[in-house]
Design a protein around this motif. Sequence first.
Motif, PDB file in Angstrom:
ATOM      1  N   ASP A  16       8.425  14.263  45.340  1.00 54.96           N
ATOM      2  CA  ASP A  16       8.074  14.895  44.074  1.00 54.96           C
ATOM      3  C   ASP A  16       7.405  13.854  43.186  1.00 54.96           C
ATOM      4  O   ASP A  16       7.737  12.667  43.262  1.00 54.96           O
ATOM      5  N   THR A  17       6.460  14.272  42.338  1.00 54.81           N
ATOM      6  CA  THR A  17       5.785  13.334  41.448  1.00 54.81           C
ATOM      7  C   THR A  17       5.972  13.756  39.996  1.00 54.81           C
ATOM      8  O   THR A  17       6.132  14.937  39.696  1.00 54.81           O
ATOM      9  N   TYR A  18       5.959  12.770  39.116  1.00 55.48           N
ATOM     10  CA  TYR A  18       6.119  12.977  37.685  1.00 55.48           C
ATOM     11  C   TYR A  18       5.089  12.130  36.951  1.00 55.48           C
ATOM     12  O   TYR A  18       4.764  11.027  37.388  1.00 55.48           O
ATOM     13  N   GLU A  19       4.614  12.638  35.814  1.00 55.46           N
ATOM     14  CA  GLU A  19       3.731  11.868  34.949  1.00 55.46           C
ATOM     15  C   GLU A  19       4.558  11.390  33.763  1.00 55.46           C
ATOM     16  O   GLU A  19       5.209  12.194  33.096  1.00 55.46           O
ATOM     17  N   ALA A  20       4.530  10.094  33.521  1.00 60.51           N
ATOM     18  CA  ALA A  20       5.339   9.520  32.451  1.00 60.51           C
ATOM     19  C   ALA A  20       4.473   8.669  31.541  1.00 60.51           C
ATOM     20  O   ALA A  20       3.523   8.022  31.991  1.00 60.51           O
ATOM     21  N   GLY A  21       4.831   8.657  30.269  1.00 57.74           N
ATOM     22  CA  GLY A  21       4.208   7.750  29.328  1.00 57.74           C
ATOM     23  C   GLY A  21       4.830   6.374  29.480  1.00 57.74           C
ATOM     24  O   GLY A  21       5.862   6.202  30.134  1.00 57.74           O
ATOM     25  N   LEU A  22       4.225   5.384  28.863  1.00 56.65           N
ATOM     26  CA  LEU A  22       4.680   4.010  29.023  1.00 56.65           C
ATOM     27  C   LEU A  22       4.704   3.331  27.657  1.00 56.65           C
ATOM     28  O   LEU A  22       3.746   3.433  26.889  1.00 56.65           O
ATOM     29  N   GLY A  49      20.711   6.650  31.067  1.00 59.19           N
ATOM     30  CA  GLY A  49      19.962   7.819  30.636  1.00 59.19           C
ATOM     31  C   GLY A  49      18.520   7.551  30.255  1.00 59.19           C
ATOM     32  O   GLY A  49      17.857   8.389  29.661  1.00 59.19           O
ATOM     33  N   GLU A  50      18.000   6.363  30.589  1.00 60.41           N
ATOM     34  CA  GLU A  50      16.612   6.016  30.331  1.00 60.41           C
ATOM     35  C   GLU A  50      15.981   5.519  31.621  1.00 60.41           C
ATOM     36  O   GLU A  50      16.652   4.924  32.457  1.00 60.41           O
ATOM     37  N   VAL A  51      14.673   5.753  31.763  1.00 57.24           N
ATOM     38  CA  VAL A  51      13.954   5.328  32.971  1.00 57.24           C
ATOM     39  C   VAL A  51      13.157   4.079  32.628  1.00 57.24           C
ATOM     40  O   VAL A  51      12.429   4.039  31.624  1.00 57.24           O
ATOM     41  N   TRP A  52      13.279   3.047  33.461  1.00 55.98           N
ATOM     42  CA  TRP A  52      12.635   1.761  33.230  1.00 55.98           C
ATOM     43  C   TRP A  52      11.739   1.417  34.406  1.00 55.98           C
ATOM     44  O   TRP A  52      12.110   1.608  35.565  1.00 55.98           O
ATOM     45  N   LEU A  53      10.570   0.882  34.114  1.00 56.85           N
ATOM     46  CA  LEU A  53       9.620   0.442  35.128  1.00 56.85           C
ATOM     47  C   LEU A  53       9.741  -1.070  35.252  1.00 56.85           C
ATOM     48  O   LEU A  53       9.591  -1.796  34.271  1.00 56.85           O
ATOM     49  N   ARG A  54      10.001  -1.535  36.450  1.00 56.14           N
ATOM     50  CA  ARG A  54      10.258  -2.957  36.681  1.00 56.14           C
ATOM     51  C   ARG A  54       9.227  -3.547  37.636  1.00 56.14           C
ATOM     52  O   ARG A  54       8.693  -2.856  38.487  1.00 56.14           O
ATOM     53  N   ASN A  55       8.982  -4.847  37.478  1.00 55.81           N
ATOM     54  CA  ASN A  55       8.107  -5.639  38.345  1.00 55.81           C
ATOM     55  C   ASN A  55       6.636  -5.234  38.309  1.00 55.81           C
ATOM     56  O   ASN A  55       5.902  -5.547  39.235  1.00 55.81           O
ATOM     57  N   HIS A  80      10.633  13.729  29.709  1.00 56.41           N
ATOM     58  CA  HIS A  80      11.455  14.743  29.066  1.00 56.41           C
ATOM     59  C   HIS A  80      12.900  14.611  29.543  1.00 56.41           C
ATOM     60  O   HIS A  80      13.163  14.153  30.655  1.00 56.41           O
ATOM     61  N   ARG A  81      13.828  15.019  28.720  1.00 54.95           N
ATOM     62  CA  ARG A  81      15.255  14.897  29.030  1.00 54.95           C
ATOM     63  C   ARG A  81      15.600  15.610  30.332  1.00 54.95           C
ATOM     64  O   ARG A  81      16.364  15.096  31.147  1.00 54.95           O
ATOM     65  N   GLN A  82      15.034  16.814  30.548  1.00 51.23           N
ATOM     66  CA  GLN A  82      15.336  17.564  31.776  1.00 51.23           C
ATOM     67  C   GLN A  82      14.850  16.801  33.006  1.00 51.23           C
ATOM     68  O   GLN A  82      15.527  16.794  34.041  1.00 51.23           O
ATOM     69  N   GLU A  85      17.308  13.937  33.649  1.00 49.90           N
ATOM     70  CA  GLU A  85      18.550  14.438  34.252  1.00 49.90           C
ATOM     71  C   GLU A  85      18.345  14.750  35.729  1.00 49.90           C
ATOM     72  O   GLU A  85      19.201  14.462  36.570  1.00 49.90           O
ATOM     73  N   LYS A  86      17.198  15.344  36.068  1.00 49.61           N
ATOM     74  CA  LYS A  86      16.899  15.659  37.467  1.00 49.61           C
ATOM     75  C   LYS A  86      16.776  14.381  38.295  1.00 49.61           C
ATOM     76  O   LYS A  86      17.294  14.292  39.409  1.00 49.61           O
ATOM     77  N   LEU A  87      16.118  13.358  37.721  1.00 47.49           N
ATOM     78  CA  LEU A  87      15.957  12.088  38.424  1.00 47.49           C
ATOM     79  C   LEU A  87      17.292  11.382  38.616  1.00 47.49           C
ATOM     80  O   LEU A  87      17.527  10.759  39.657  1.00 47.49           O
ATOM     81  N   ILE A  88      18.172  11.482  37.632  1.00 48.15           N
ATOM     82  CA  ILE A  88      19.502  10.865  37.770  1.00 48.15           C
ATOM     83  C   ILE A  88      20.231  11.494  38.952  1.00 48.15           C
ATOM     84  O   ILE A  88      20.819  10.800  39.777  1.00 48.15           O
ATOM     85  N   GLY A  89      20.187  12.817  39.045  1.00 51.80           N
ATOM     86  CA  GLY A  89      20.845  13.500  40.155  1.00 51.80           C
ATOM     87  C   GLY A  89      20.240  13.158  41.498  1.00 51.80           C
ATOM     88  O   GLY A  89      20.946  12.941  42.485  1.00 51.80           O
ATOM     89  N   LYS A  90      18.916  13.095  41.557  1.00 54.22           N
ATOM     90  CA  LYS A  90      18.233  12.834  42.836  1.00 54.22           C
ATOM     91  C   LYS A  90      18.397  11.391  43.300  1.00 54.22           C
ATOM     92  O   LYS A  90      18.552  11.137  44.492  1.00 54.22           O
ATOM     93  N   THR A  91      18.336  10.428  42.366  1.00 53.81           N
ATOM     94  CA  THR A  91      18.420   9.026  42.785  1.00 53.81           C
ATOM     95  C   THR A  91      19.825   8.635  43.210  1.00 53.81           C
ATOM     96  O   THR A  91      19.998   7.623  43.884  1.00 53.81           O
TER      97      THR A  91
END
Length: 152
Positions: A16-22, A49-55, A80-82, A85-91
């Motif tokens: 699955d793919t997602y578009e995220a701001g940075l 509860g936050e997504v971080w981009l590393r390296n 988005h919060r939803q 939440e989906k990424l937390i469950g999947k990862t």
Amino acid sequence: MIVSNRKARHDYSILDTYEAGLVLVGTEVKSLREGRASLADAFATVDDGEVWLRNVHIPEYVQGTWTNHTPRRTRKLLLHRQEIEKLIGKTKESGLSLVPLSMYFKDGKVKVEIALAKGKKSYDKRQDIAKRDAQRTISRAMGRALKGRYND
């Protein structure tokens, strides 16, 4: 398109793919406008509860002063919060990870395309290469057939 991670599609099967701001500082944006970045070893994590981009390597801006950024700092992704939440469950499932596929400008803002991915085994990679070679052979044969040359 600023930079793409071509090796990610080779090493992972994309689910699955997602578009995220940075969230960036000024010198990072200026450096990205010059087309300078690398997603080679990059990955994303979900922490508190936050997504971080590393390296992700965004080199220092050449005309920058003492306000320049550090090249490999951890950067926050805006989702988005939803979606979070989906990424937390999947990862939390075994073997799934978040991999950045590309970084690009959209309406003047920097966006990152991240993918929920599962690592490929070496035999999966060989099967993909064999499929791609077979498809290439078929398309060449079809092209010759359409042009009236039936050389085998």
